[in-house]
Design a protein around this motif. Sequence first.
Motif, PDB file in Angstrom:
ATOM      1  N   MET A  93       0.837  -1.187   0.000  1.00 22.97           N
ATOM      2  CA  MET A  93       0.000   0.000   0.000  1.00 22.97           C
ATOM      3  C   MET A  93       0.880   1.247   0.000  1.00 22.97           C
ATOM      4  SD  MET A  93      -3.345   0.328   0.009  1.00 22.97           S
ATOM      5  CE  MET A  93      -4.004  -1.045   0.935  1.00 22.97           C
ATOM      6  N   PHE A  94       0.458   2.256  -0.784  1.00 25.29           N
ATOM      7  CA  PHE A  94       1.249   3.473  -0.921  1.00 25.29           C
ATOM      8  C   PHE A  94       0.355   4.697  -0.726  1.00 25.29           C
ATOM      9  CE2 PHE A  94       2.937   0.080  -3.548  1.00 25.29           C
ATOM     10  CZ  PHE A  94       4.261   0.028  -3.138  1.00 25.29           C
ATOM     11  N   THR A  95       0.974   5.869  -0.724  1.00 25.97           N
ATOM     12  CA  THR A  95       0.221   7.109  -0.539  1.00 25.97           C
ATOM     13  C   THR A  95       0.211   7.993  -1.783  1.00 25.97           C
ATOM     14  OG1 THR A  95       2.113   8.404   0.255  1.00 25.97           O
ATOM     15  CG2 THR A  95       0.893   7.120   1.894  1.00 25.97           C
ATOM     16  N   GLY A  96       1.094   7.706  -2.731  1.00 26.94           N
ATOM     17  CA  GLY A  96       1.191   8.550  -3.912  1.00 26.94           C
ATOM     18  C   GLY A  96       2.046   9.785  -3.706  1.00 26.94           C
ATOM     19  N   ILE A  97       2.785   9.821  -2.606  1.00 29.53           N
ATOM     20  CA  ILE A  97       3.728  10.912  -2.348  1.00 29.53           C
ATOM     21  C   ILE A  97       5.126  10.393  -2.683  1.00 29.53           C
ATOM     22  CG2 ILE A  97       4.648  12.556  -0.673  1.00 29.53           C
ATOM     23  CD1 ILE A  97       1.672  12.931  -1.364  1.00 29.53           C
ATOM     24  N   ILE A  98       5.712  10.889  -3.752  1.00 28.11           N
ATOM     25  CA  ILE A  98       6.989  10.371  -4.253  1.00 28.11           C
ATOM     26  C   ILE A  98       8.132  10.709  -3.299  1.00 28.11           C
ATOM     27  CG2 ILE A  98       8.611  10.402  -6.193  1.00 28.11           C
ATOM     28  CD1 ILE A  98       5.788   9.120  -6.707  1.00 28.11           C
ATOM     29  N   GLU A  99       8.934   9.697  -2.965  1.00 22.19           N
ATOM     30  CA  GLU A  99      10.070   9.900  -2.063  1.00 22.19           C
ATOM     31  C   GLU A  99      11.287  10.450  -2.782  1.00 22.19           C
ATOM     32  OE1 GLU A  99      11.086   7.077   1.097  1.00 22.19           O
ATOM     33  OE2 GLU A  99       9.465   5.837   0.300  1.00 22.19           O
ATOM     34  N   GLU A 100      11.577   9.876  -3.931  1.00 21.35           N
ATOM     35  CA  GLU A 100      12.741  10.328  -4.690  1.00 21.35           C
ATOM     36  C   GLU A 100      12.658   9.815  -6.121  1.00 21.35           C
ATOM     37  OE1 GLU A 100      16.671   8.322  -4.457  1.00 21.35           O
ATOM     38  OE2 GLU A 100      15.875   7.433  -2.600  1.00 21.35           O
ATOM     39  N   LEU A 101      13.568  10.291  -6.945  1.00 19.39           N
ATOM     40  CA  LEU A 101      13.670   9.843  -8.328  1.00 19.39           C
ATOM     41  C   LEU A 101      14.816   8.856  -8.445  1.00 19.39           C
ATOM     42  CD1 LEU A 101      13.192  13.267 -10.162  1.00 19.39           C
ATOM     43  CD2 LEU A 101      11.487  11.461  -9.823  1.00 19.39           C
ATOM     44  N   GLY A 102      14.556   7.720  -9.054  1.00 20.92           N
ATOM     45  CA  GLY A 102      15.589   6.730  -9.287  1.00 20.92           C
ATOM     46  C   GLY A 102      16.007   6.736 -10.744  1.00 20.92           C
ATOM     47  N   VAL A 103      17.147   6.123 -11.028  1.00 16.32           N
ATOM     48  CA  VAL A 103      17.670   6.056 -12.399  1.00 16.32           C
ATOM     49  C   VAL A 103      17.781   4.593 -12.817  1.00 16.32           C
ATOM     50  CG1 VAL A 103      19.591   6.630 -13.933  1.00 16.32           C
ATOM     51  CG2 VAL A 103      18.979   8.185 -12.064  1.00 16.32           C
ATOM     52  N   VAL A 104      17.268   4.287 -13.991  1.00 15.96           N
ATOM     53  CA  VAL A 104      17.386   2.939 -14.534  1.00 15.96           C
ATOM     54  C   VAL A 104      18.823   2.729 -14.992  1.00 15.96           C
ATOM     55  CG1 VAL A 104      16.612   1.335 -16.315  1.00 15.96           C
ATOM     56  CG2 VAL A 104      14.973   2.919 -15.271  1.00 15.96           C
ATOM     57  N   THR A 105      19.521   1.800 -14.366  1.00 15.43           N
ATOM     58  CA  THR A 105      20.927   1.569 -14.711  1.00 15.43           C
ATOM     59  C   THR A 105      21.134   0.257 -15.459  1.00 15.43           C
ATOM     60  OG1 THR A 105      21.380   0.504 -12.586  1.00 15.43           O
ATOM     61  CG2 THR A 105      21.701   2.892 -12.701  1.00 15.43           C
ATOM     62  N   GLY A 106      20.091  -0.570 -15.507  1.00 17.38           N
ATOM     63  CA  GLY A 106      20.230  -1.834 -16.226  1.00 17.38           C
ATOM     64  C   GLY A 106      18.877  -2.430 -16.562  1.00 17.38           C
ATOM     65  N   LEU A 107      18.790  -3.067 -17.736  1.00 17.55           N
ATOM     66  CA  LEU A 107      17.582  -3.747 -18.181  1.00 17.55           C
ATOM     67  C   LEU A 107      17.966  -5.092 -18.775  1.00 17.55           C
ATOM     68  CD1 LEU A 107      15.907  -0.716 -19.990  1.00 17.55           C
ATOM     69  CD2 LEU A 107      15.044  -1.782 -17.893  1.00 17.55           C
ATOM     70  N   GLU A 108      17.284  -6.140 -18.345  1.00 15.12           N
ATOM     71  CA  GLU A 108      17.605  -7.487 -18.834  1.00 15.12           C
ATOM     72  C   GLU A 108      16.325  -8.268 -19.085  1.00 15.12           C
ATOM     73  OE1 GLU A 108      19.801 -11.594 -17.294  1.00 15.12           O
ATOM     74  OE2 GLU A 108      19.945  -9.750 -16.116  1.00 15.12           O
ATOM     75  N   ARG A 109      16.158  -8.741 -20.307  1.00 12.43           N
ATOM     76  CA  ARG A 109      14.991  -9.548 -20.665  1.00 12.43           C
ATOM     77  C   ARG A 109      15.287 -11.020 -20.379  1.00 12.43           C
ATOM     78  NH1 ARG A 109       9.954  -7.192 -22.223  1.00 12.43           N
ATOM     79  NH2 ARG A 109      10.410  -5.074 -22.951  1.00 12.43           N
ATOM     80  N   SER A 110      14.282 -11.703 -19.840  1.00 15.97           N
ATOM     81  CA  SER A 110      14.399 -13.134 -19.592  1.00 15.97           C
ATOM     82  C   SER A 110      13.031 -13.754 -19.824  1.00 15.97           C
ATOM     83  CB  SER A 110      14.873 -13.399 -18.153  1.00 15.97           C
ATOM     84  OG  SER A 110      14.901 -14.789 -17.888  1.00 15.97           O
ATOM     85  N   GLY A 111      12.844 -14.353 -20.992  1.00 12.27           N
ATOM     86  CA  GLY A 111      11.521 -14.843 -21.354  1.00 12.27           C
ATOM     87  C   GLY A 111      10.568 -13.670 -21.454  1.00 12.27           C
ATOM     88  N   GLY A 112       9.436 -13.758 -20.755  1.00 12.49           N
ATOM     89  CA  GLY A 112       8.483 -12.654 -20.752  1.00 12.49           C
ATOM     90  C   GLY A 112       8.717 -11.652 -19.648  1.00 12.49           C
ATOM     91  N   ASN A 113       9.799 -11.821 -18.888  1.00 11.13           N
ATOM     92  CA  ASN A 113      10.081 -10.932 -17.765  1.00 11.13           C
ATOM     93  C   ASN A 113      11.105  -9.859 -18.129  1.00 11.13           C
ATOM     94  OD1 ASN A 113       8.418 -12.629 -16.284  1.00 11.13           O
ATOM     95  ND2 ASN A 113      10.120 -13.789 -15.418  1.00 11.13           N
ATOM     96  N   LEU A 114      11.037  -8.741 -17.389  1.00  6.57           N
ATOM     97  CA  LEU A 114      12.020  -7.677 -17.537  1.00  6.57           C
ATOM     98  C   LEU A 114      12.618  -7.396 -16.167  1.00  6.57           C
ATOM     99  CD1 LEU A 114      13.409  -5.464 -19.239  1.00  6.57           C
ATOM    100  CD2 LEU A 114      11.497  -3.947 -18.637  1.00  6.57           C
ATOM    101  N   HIS A 115      13.948  -7.631 -16.031  1.00  9.01           N
ATOM    102  CA  HIS A 115      14.661  -7.341 -14.792  1.00  9.01           C
ATOM    103  C   HIS A 115      15.201  -5.907 -14.886  1.00  9.01           C
ATOM    104  CE1 HIS A 115      14.312 -11.571 -13.961  1.00  9.01           C
ATOM    105  NE2 HIS A 115      14.934 -11.872 -15.094  1.00  9.01           N
ATOM    106  N   ILE A 116      14.836  -5.093 -13.909  1.00  6.58           N
ATOM    107  CA  ILE A 116      15.171  -3.665 -13.934  1.00  6.58           C
ATOM    108  C   ILE A 116      16.081  -3.354 -12.752  1.00  6.58           C
ATOM    109  CG2 ILE A 116      14.245  -1.325 -13.975  1.00  6.58           C
ATOM    110  CD1 ILE A 116      11.494  -2.644 -14.689  1.00  6.58           C
TER     111      ILE A 116
END
Length: 203
Positions: free
Chosen positions: A1-24
Amino acid sequence: MFTGIIEELGVVTGLERSGGNLHITIGAGMTPELKIDQSVSHNGVCLTVVDITNGKYKVTAIEETLSKTTLGELKQGDIVNLERGMKLGARLDGHIVQGHVDQTALCTGVLEKNGSWEFIFEYDPKLQNITIEKGSITINGVSLTVVNSGKNNFSVAIIPYTFQNTTFKLIKKGTRVNLEFDVIGKYVKRLTELNSRSPPASS
């Protein structure tokens, strides 16, 4: 459960496909405080931390999630809104957010309002999700109040703080976003549908 109040901005540093999944893989200041199996909202999508290595953490989005959200469009270097699960007993500054995206929407306009911005979004009405004026909506994980509400469109007003500290500063006409509609409204809508289908009581 969340509140919709953003804590911080993150940066995507890696993406890896494995079958139908995406590892971020995400780089974020909150990483040292995270634990394996902890839930974090990424642009409004609740994902589970599966690995923490060298100050970065990894989450996995399955095919079902990728089909209903914008996560499959992420590129290395992209910025995402992050929020950890809410704490019981803390103030609920936004509204009740589940981290379960209902559908995506397209930004159809951004209007500058002399110190604030009005963002207009349009979504596919086939799923019959609704908004109401002054009701709550979650866009990319951000809790917001609907300004104008149409059959398959709505607008929200963004103050400078929200603009600068979330991905709203990157949203422009043509940008696709994740939507989570108000959970209370969804239950009311579902109950109304069920009641309308119920056969009349026999006398």
